[in-house]
Design an enzyme around this catalytic site. Sequence first.
Site, short mmCIF file in Angstrom:
data_model
loop_
_atom_site.label_atom_id
_atom_site.label_comp_id
_atom_site.label_asym_id
_atom_site.label_seq_id
_atom_site.Cartn_x
_atom_site.Cartn_y
_atom_site.Cartn_z
CE LYS A 79 -3.93 2.03 2.51
NZ LYS A 79 -4.88 1.85 3.64
CB SER A 149 -8.03 3.61 2.69
OG SER A 149 -7.19 3.06 3.69
CB SER A 173 -8.51 0.97 5.64
OG SER A 173 -9.24 2.16 5.73
#
Length: 460
Positions: A79, A149, A173
């Site tokens: 990420k 996210s 997330s």
Amino acid sequence: MRPFELTLAEAAAAVGRGELSPVELTRSVLERIGAVDRQLRAYVSVVGEEALRSAARAADEIATGRHRGPLHGIPYGLKDLVDVAGMPTTASSRVRADHIAEEDSTVVTRLTGAGAVLLGKTHTHEFAYGLTTPQTRNAWDRDRVAGGSSGGSAVAVAAGAATFALGTDTGGSIRVPAALNGIVGFKPTYGLVPTHGVTSLSWSLDHVGPLTRTVRDAALVLSALTGHEAQGPTGPDMTRTHGEDLGGLRIGVPDDYYFDHVDPEVETAVRRAIARMADLGAELVGVQTPMARYVQATQWGLMVPEATAYHERTLRSVPELYAPDVRVLLEAGELVSAGDYLRAQRARALMRQAWMRVFGQVDVIAAPTVPMTAAPAGQNAVEWADGTTESVSDAYVRLSAPANITGMPSLTLPVGRDHAGLPIGMQLMARPMGDATVLRVGQAYEAAHGRLGAPAVVAA
């Protein structure tokens, strides 16, 4: 089966037996990225040449008897909040367009030490401040949201564009996009995995954890992230299993909150999965959700002011560089008083105490991960059967937030699909430091009932 389709455990076993080269595996995954990422947009950047060089080094080490463990030679996505020395960490934001990390984050140091092969950086909802990751598309239906996210990480794993990936979880997330894309996502106990070198959304709620195709894979990654392999046999063994036997375990089933305002197909699939765990020997116990009416107010009361404090300087100097939805939230944080923030902290302390009392009755709590499957891209609200409406973001965070507020471990795994073929996730939660228990239950369910399967992603 093509190499990119293998689970981490399957790939690691094949590499260990000499049946699959890390180079062959990495090349297969890179080719998969090239075939599908134009339509899915899971990645911010891909470092293909460096990945192949790392895979070649891993192959040489393994061939000469220097096998570091199950992650050695395994390609993964990261990420784009997590620092890698010399690489951009953009947080999928124009604010960070020119930011280059000076050193590795702790988790990258540990994965590198385990021999894992970095493929590139995956998209996040800007600065992790959202539940949809709008630039990325769902692996099962490109007209649906990826979830956020950590949407890029989830989609990459689901589509075969990474064997595993790392994400972060502040209000759900990791678990939300994992559930919406039909894979496994694990938010460990708060503080168990270091966040040094990870761009923060809300420091008292942030967690780092794995997104994988199986619970077994998540346990293998978590062992590396916690330093277990370096600690040796005295460390916390996250990979130990007990087969399909759940005898002696008490699984709590919420009588409220987690099944309120939940799509009927989601409720049916999760309750069916819970019943199957009873078939494996677990005792089902009805429980009440502690302080349920205060969950969302506490989550937002903590997260919003902490996020605004982190962004204070850039919010004032370059506000126009933020996406409108993120900028509104950051500006709203300036209106939260110190008294409101302290009241949220007090509510968190009371909530933790109340949850610990519940875990005096049960070992694990099972519930839906999210109240509905992946929403159509651009949909802002959902209407429930009783006529009430809720924003899509509030709906997705509602059931995942308690684990962030309390710091307890939470695992999501797929347990079915709705009428449109979209994945449905169930989450398992335990008391803080009960990570191994959650993983044990998840692996038992998975061993007995198998995996959901992969989406039919059409090559570009």
